[in-house]
Design a protein around this motif. Structure first.
Motif, PDB file in Angstrom:
ATOM      1  N   VAL A  59      36.592  25.951  56.571  1.00 52.95           N
ATOM      2  CA  VAL A  59      37.699  25.017  56.832  1.00 52.95           C
ATOM      3  C   VAL A  59      37.215  23.592  56.579  1.00 52.95           C
ATOM      4  CG1 VAL A  59      39.171  24.027  58.655  1.00 52.95           C
ATOM      5  CG2 VAL A  59      38.893  26.499  58.478  1.00 52.95           C
ATOM      6  N   GLY A  60      37.988  22.849  55.800  1.00 54.81           N
ATOM      7  CA  GLY A  60      37.642  21.463  55.505  1.00 54.81           C
ATOM      8  C   GLY A  60      36.649  21.324  54.372  1.00 54.81           C
ATOM      9  N   GLN A  61      36.187  22.465  53.817  1.00 51.27           N
ATOM     10  CA  GLN A  61      35.260  22.379  52.690  1.00 51.27           C
ATOM     11  C   GLN A  61      35.974  22.805  51.409  1.00 51.27           C
ATOM     12  OE1 GLN A  61      31.605  24.443  53.354  1.00 51.27           O
ATOM     13  NE2 GLN A  61      31.411  23.705  55.439  1.00 51.27           N
ATOM     14  N   THR A  62      35.413  22.409  50.271  1.00 53.26           N
ATOM     15  CA  THR A  62      36.035  22.805  49.009  1.00 53.26           C
ATOM     16  C   THR A  62      35.372  24.080  48.508  1.00 53.26           C
ATOM     17  OG1 THR A  62      36.092  20.445  48.586  1.00 53.26           O
ATOM     18  CG2 THR A  62      36.769  21.881  46.774  1.00 53.26           C
ATOM     19  N   LEU A  63      36.167  25.140  48.398  1.00 59.59           N
ATOM     20  CA  LEU A  63      35.615  26.397  47.857  1.00 59.59           C
ATOM     21  C   LEU A  63      35.889  26.457  46.366  1.00 59.59           C
ATOM     22  CD1 LEU A  63      36.461  29.362  50.277  1.00 59.59           C
ATOM     23  CD2 LEU A  63      34.388  28.006  50.122  1.00 59.59           C
ATOM     24  N   MET A  64      34.868  26.850  45.603  1.00 58.49           N
ATOM     25  CA  MET A  64      35.054  27.081  44.168  1.00 58.49           C
ATOM     26  C   MET A  64      35.487  28.541  43.981  1.00 58.49           C
ATOM     27  SD  MET A  64      34.497  24.362  42.534  1.00 58.49           S
ATOM     28  CE  MET A  64      34.967  23.155  43.703  1.00 58.49           C
ATOM     29  N   LEU A  65      35.922  28.866  42.774  1.00 58.08           N
ATOM     30  CA  LEU A  65      36.452  30.212  42.533  1.00 58.08           C
ATOM     31  C   LEU A  65      35.481  31.347  42.918  1.00 58.08           C
ATOM     32  CD1 LEU A  65      39.129  31.367  41.656  1.00 58.08           C
ATOM     33  CD2 LEU A  65      38.268  31.467  39.324  1.00 58.08           C
ATOM     34  N   PRO A  66      34.176  31.259  42.549  1.00 60.07           N
ATOM     35  CA  PRO A  66      33.273  32.365  42.919  1.00 60.07           C
ATOM     36  C   PRO A  66      33.155  32.552  44.436  1.00 60.07           C
ATOM     37  CG  PRO A  66      32.234  30.930  41.304  1.00 60.07           C
ATOM     38  CD  PRO A  66      33.488  30.242  41.730  1.00 60.07           C
ATOM     39  N   GLU A  67      33.183  31.422  45.186  1.00 58.38           N
ATOM     40  CA  GLU A  67      33.082  31.530  46.655  1.00 58.38           C
ATOM     41  C   GLU A  67      34.366  32.118  47.246  1.00 58.38           C
ATOM     42  OE1 GLU A  67      30.412  27.472  46.864  1.00 58.38           O
ATOM     43  OE2 GLU A  67      32.581  27.443  46.765  1.00 58.38           O
ATOM     44  N   LEU A  68      35.490  31.675  46.671  1.00 57.84           N
ATOM     45  CA  LEU A  68      36.783  32.217  47.133  1.00 57.84           C
ATOM     46  C   LEU A  68      36.833  33.723  46.886  1.00 57.84           C
ATOM     47  CD1 LEU A  68      39.715  31.191  48.105  1.00 57.84           C
ATOM     48  CD2 LEU A  68      40.360  31.534  45.730  1.00 57.84           C
ATOM     49  N   GLU A  69      36.319  34.094  45.705  1.00 61.15           N
ATOM     50  CA  GLU A  69      36.313  35.506  45.314  1.00 61.15           C
ATOM     51  C   GLU A  69      35.460  36.330  46.287  1.00 61.15           C
ATOM     52  OE1 GLU A  69      37.996  35.902  41.979  1.00 61.15           O
ATOM     53  OE2 GLU A  69      36.383  36.807  40.824  1.00 61.15           O
ATOM     54  N   LEU A  70      34.270  35.823  46.602  1.00 59.81           N
ATOM     55  CA  LEU A  70      33.385  36.544  47.525  1.00 59.81           C
ATOM     56  C   LEU A  70      34.071  36.709  48.884  1.00 59.81           C
ATOM     57  CD1 LEU A  70      30.693  37.840  48.359  1.00 59.81           C
ATOM     58  CD2 LEU A  70      29.930  35.568  49.083  1.00 59.81           C
ATOM     59  N   MET A  71      34.715  35.627  49.344  1.00 56.54           N
ATOM     60  CA  MET A  71      35.388  35.696  50.646  1.00 56.54           C
ATOM     61  C   MET A  71      36.437  36.816  50.650  1.00 56.54           C
ATOM     62  SD  MET A  71      37.590  32.753  52.499  1.00 56.54           S
ATOM     63  CE  MET A  71      39.175  32.992  51.742  1.00 56.54           C
ATOM     64  N   HIS A  72      37.219  36.884  49.572  1.00 58.36           N
ATOM     65  CA  HIS A  72      38.296  37.877  49.551  1.00 58.36           C
ATOM     66  C   HIS A  72      37.801  39.289  49.268  1.00 58.36           C
ATOM     67  CE1 HIS A  72      41.257  35.024  50.424  1.00 58.36           C
ATOM     68  NE2 HIS A  72      41.180  34.368  49.293  1.00 58.36           N
ATOM     69  N   ILE A  73      36.728  39.393  48.477  1.00 60.17           N
ATOM     70  CA  ILE A  73      36.148  40.726  48.232  1.00 60.17           C
ATOM     71  C   ILE A  73      35.764  41.333  49.585  1.00 60.17           C
ATOM     72  CG2 ILE A  73      34.040  41.854  47.367  1.00 60.17           C
ATOM     73  CD1 ILE A  73      34.351  40.148  44.833  1.00 60.17           C
ATOM     74  N   LEU A  74      35.274  40.475  50.489  1.00 59.09           N
ATOM     75  CA  LEU A  74      34.882  40.962  51.820  1.00 59.09           C
ATOM     76  C   LEU A  74      36.084  41.063  52.753  1.00 59.09           C
ATOM     77  CD1 LEU A  74      31.591  38.912  52.314  1.00 59.09           C
ATOM     78  CD2 LEU A  74      31.806  41.297  51.642  1.00 59.09           C
ATOM     79  N   LYS A  75      36.839  39.999  52.880  1.00 60.09           N
ATOM     80  CA  LYS A  75      37.883  39.920  53.908  1.00 60.09           C
ATOM     81  C   LYS A  75      39.010  40.940  53.690  1.00 60.09           C
ATOM     82  CE  LYS A  75      41.401  36.681  55.293  1.00 60.09           C
ATOM     83  NZ  LYS A  75      41.890  35.322  55.381  1.00 60.09           N
ATOM     84  N   THR A  76      39.510  41.005  52.489  1.00 58.13           N
ATOM     85  CA  THR A  76      40.619  41.923  52.203  1.00 58.13           C
ATOM     86  C   THR A  76      40.135  43.128  51.408  1.00 58.13           C
ATOM     87  OG1 THR A  76      41.941  39.925  51.929  1.00 58.13           O
ATOM     88  CG2 THR A  76      42.988  41.992  51.333  1.00 58.13           C
ATOM     89  N   GLY A  77      39.213  42.863  50.458  1.00 57.27           N
ATOM     90  CA  GLY A  77      38.822  43.899  49.501  1.00 57.27           C
ATOM     91  C   GLY A  77      38.026  45.041  50.119  1.00 57.27           C
ATOM     92  N   ALA A  78      37.178  44.726  51.096  1.00 52.59           N
ATOM     93  CA  ALA A  78      36.271  45.768  51.612  1.00 52.59           C
ATOM     94  C   ALA A  78      37.050  46.946  52.200  1.00 52.59           C
ATOM     95  CB  ALA A  78      35.338  45.159  52.662  1.00 52.59           C
TER      96      ALA A  78
END
Ligand code: GRG
Length: 288
Positions: A157-176
């Motif tokens: 929160v409050g930080q700028t995520l680049m596409l690879p970081e966003l991707e990793l977050m979603h691979i784990l949060k929703t994708g797993a």
């Protein structure tokens, strides 16, 4: 799909602790969180993957119910004030609003434990497949899976995520959990060759990510009544999303590209994967 959804409703109803069993309020909250709502995407994926390997129906019902209970618990906790702080889920007041915060916390905890109870009592053809299924669900749910993705989300929160970081977050949060749904379905049937398991895993990875890309598009385009949850929250909270990073059309292109990859991964299975193909289209074309 409607057939599986309705069978799933009966299965979940059957496996959840009854309100007649104490503590009634906790069991009522667990049932409220799980029953009568949701698209049941994860059970549908488990069933479709199970169909591909001639899975045993009773085993599949428990595997699919377990994944849906984990998913329902994550929604209960995600909606709480300490996390996303939302009042609407699946077209109904969220669990902490309908009951109270402590009950919502407990209901989520209990649903998570109950999911493993349900899976541990399934009759798998091979004991090693049951252990593997339990391990897959545990890994997908914990800090190396869904909770880890939620952690990255919270701490960014409050930080700028680049596409690879966003991707990793979603691979784990929703994708797993989406990936685990497919894998669990396959453990309920005939053993798969290593390459076929890898193909299905690639399909599931693509679908996990596509699911989230479409979720971001819907958050931007759909209304609260259609979604059954508060629309437009990502933009309101200045959250990085596929839409904010790629634009609306870029996000739609990304979903289409992942869908094409998912279909391609299923090619070698021919007709046996017909339901997985159809589900992939449903996930990307859905309206809520
Ligand atoms: C709190 C441990 C913990 C984890 C939360 C999954 C998750 C992690 C939070 C949910 C927040 C969210 C809206 C994530 C985006 C993708 C997603 C999981 C949407 C909801 O899933 P659907 O569309 O919901 O399958 P239904 O209601 O149809 O089951």
């Amino acid at each position: 799909m409607r057939d599986v959804q309705s069978r799933m409703e009966n299965t979940l109803e059957h496996f959840l602790p009854p309100v007649s069993h104490a503590p009634a309020r906790l069991h009522e909250a667990m049932r409220y969180a799980v029953l009568d709502g949701g698209k049941r995407v994860r059970p549908l994926l488990a069933y479709a993957a199970g169909e591909l390997v001639g899975a045993d129906e009773a085993c599949l019902a428990r595997a699919a119910a377990a994944v849906e209970m984990i998913h329902a618990y994550s929604l209960v906790h995600d909606d709480m004030p300490a996390m996303d702080n939302d009042v609407l889920r699946r077209g109904k007041p969220t669990v902490h609003v309908q009951f109270d915060e402590a009950t919502a916390l407990l209901a989520g905890d209990a649903l998570q434990a109950h999911a493993f109870d349900v899976l541990a009592h399934a009759s798998f053809a091979r004991a090693e497949d049951q252990v593997a299924a339990l391990a897959v669900l545990a890994r997908a749910s914990g800090s190396l899976g869904m909770c880890g993705g939620q952690g990255i989300d919270l701490y960014s929160v409050g930080q700028t995520l680049m596409l690879p970081e966003l991707e990793l977050m979603h691979i784990l949060k929703t994708g797993a959990l989406i990936r685990a749904s497919v894998v669990l379905g396959t453990y309920c049937g005939q053993p798969l060759a290593h390459e076929d398991r890898q193909r299905l895993d690639h399909f599931a990875k693509c679908m996990g990510l596509a699911f989230q890309v479409v979720d971001d598009v819907l958050d931007e385009e759909a209304d609260t009544a259609t979604l059954g949850k508060t629309a437009g929250k990502d933009a309101a909270n200045h959250k990085p999303t596929y839409v904010s990073l790629l634009g609306l059309n870029g996000a739609k292109d990304k979903a289409a590209e992942l869908l094409a990859q998912a279909h391609a991964a299923l090619e070698p299975f021919g007709e046996r994967a017909a339901r997985l193909h159809a589900l992939a289209d449903f996930i990307v074309d859905r309206r809520s």
